[in-house]
Design a protein around this motif. Sequence first.
Motif, mmCIF file in Angstrom:
data_model
loop_
_atom_site.group_PDB
_atom_site.id
_atom_site.type_symbol
_atom_site.label_atom_id
_atom_site.label_comp_id
_atom_site.label_asym_id
_atom_site.label_seq_id
_atom_site.Cartn_x
_atom_site.Cartn_y
_atom_site.Cartn_z
ATOM 1 N N TYR A 21 18.130 -26.180 116.849
ATOM 2 C CA TYR A 21 18.109 -27.538 117.403
ATOM 3 C C TYR A 21 18.418 -28.631 116.374
ATOM 4 O O TYR A 21 18.725 -29.754 116.762
ATOM 5 N N VAL A 65 22.680 -26.235 114.836
ATOM 6 C CA VAL A 65 23.684 -25.649 115.730
ATOM 7 C C VAL A 65 23.964 -26.536 116.936
ATOM 8 O O VAL A 65 25.131 -26.856 117.224
ATOM 9 N N ARG A 66 22.936 -26.928 117.652
ATOM 10 C CA ARG A 66 23.152 -27.743 118.854
ATOM 11 C C ARG A 66 23.845 -29.079 118.555
ATOM 12 O O ARG A 66 24.742 -29.486 119.289
ATOM 13 N N PRO A 67 23.449 -29.771 117.490
ATOM 14 C CA PRO A 67 24.185 -31.015 117.180
ATOM 15 C C PRO A 67 25.576 -30.749 116.603
ATOM 16 O O PRO A 67 26.329 -31.689 116.382
ATOM 17 N N ALA A 77 15.419 -29.921 125.123
ATOM 18 C CA ALA A 77 16.804 -29.936 124.647
ATOM 19 C C ALA A 77 17.782 -29.331 125.643
ATOM 20 O O ALA A 77 18.990 -29.553 125.527
#
Lengths: 333, 114
Positions: free
Chosen positions: A81, A84-86, A258
Amino acid sequence: MARGPFSDGLLAPLDAARSAALRRAGPWLGPFFADRDRRVLWLGLSSVAVAFVATGAAPLWLLLLGPLLLGVPHLLSDVRYLVVRPGLHRDGWLMVGLGAPLLAVTLGANPAVGVLAAVPAVLSAPRSRRRAPALAVAGALAVAAWANADGFQLIFVHAHNLVALALWFFLRSRPASHAWVPLAALAGSGLALAGALDPLVTRFGGWSAPATGLDFGELVVSHADGLEPTLAARAVLSFCFLQSVHYAVWLRLIPEDARPRRAPRPFAASWRALVHDFGAPALAAVAALAVGLAAWGLLAPGPARDGYLRLATFHGYLELAVAARWLSQGRLA
Amino acid sequence: MRRLLLFTLVSGTALADVPPDNAAQCQGAKSGAACTTDDGRPGTCVTQRVGRLDYSEGVPPKAIEVDMLLCVATAPARVTTRSPVLAAGLGLALVAALAGLSVVARGRRPRPVS
């Protein structure tokens, strides 16, 4: 993401069982869990409550089993979070700039080096008027860490549990009622420091647990050196409580918040999303690490916990770096 | 020594087993074994009484004494010096390198958290 034997073979029955349980409990639990905002609030408050009671009942076991069982999954969530996600991992130079100091501090460099991971994290974000203040904060922390590594680390080991709460709170816009979760965590920490947990720990014999290989006297030296002995023991209890909240934040609250889908997500879908984010080989390696750590813990709990903590050194500084980045982007406001 | 112990705490080493000064070298050794003290002097592992706080019955803790092997010096200390200029130079070089790398990476905007 394609379905596989794991998601269809193991998780599908679990999903069916959960659906049946939710249907049965629907009339009672529905109002609390159908809506994400309400679900996250109750998950957060119940996590804080469970962490508080568990800290009072068996602090040494919590300090041992938390890292051994939840440590690796929480590191995975941390990277997922925050990086990777951003999409930070797509920026190769940023990964070098972030990874080098994080690796160095994990290998034993001065904590100031770890704090400096905030510099590339801030500079790679879109330019804003908050960049300078964010860099100034990071710089001040780095200077403090350089000047007094011991004191900085002692404070950081406690404070980084709260950094995760702040990252969760500012992850998205949310109702004001969610502020009760960090407030409850702060209240729990304050109560532990004030001695509210002492009778509970005594009642359950939690001051000693030889099978864990942990000892309060040694934990006091490592977690609260220099404090008056009774207050130092309570600081260890506060750390134990906040560490448990920290795990709950990374493993329950942030994943809930998220994901795009507002309704509860089936286990199989969550697994497919995880595979999508990391790929099967990386997940297999992490799973092997988690299982190996747990097995090591069965054989030698103390050294296994030490090994995990050595591995996990980087993640507190990663959280700090991303917090600085968010500060520069105005998200921590 | 305390500085080392605190550092190893946060970096994860020996978190649950923090010994007093000059004890780590004699961990697992026998009395009379050769060792090196915290300040680099050659020594011998000797059983000594050391004080510690016992929290097993709650707070406030009781002060107790236990036997422990400690490394006792048998020769004078070696004098070592550090170069603060070198340390500061390395720190500044690292900051400059990180800043340079990040400036290069600056233009690439990441996807926000979903």
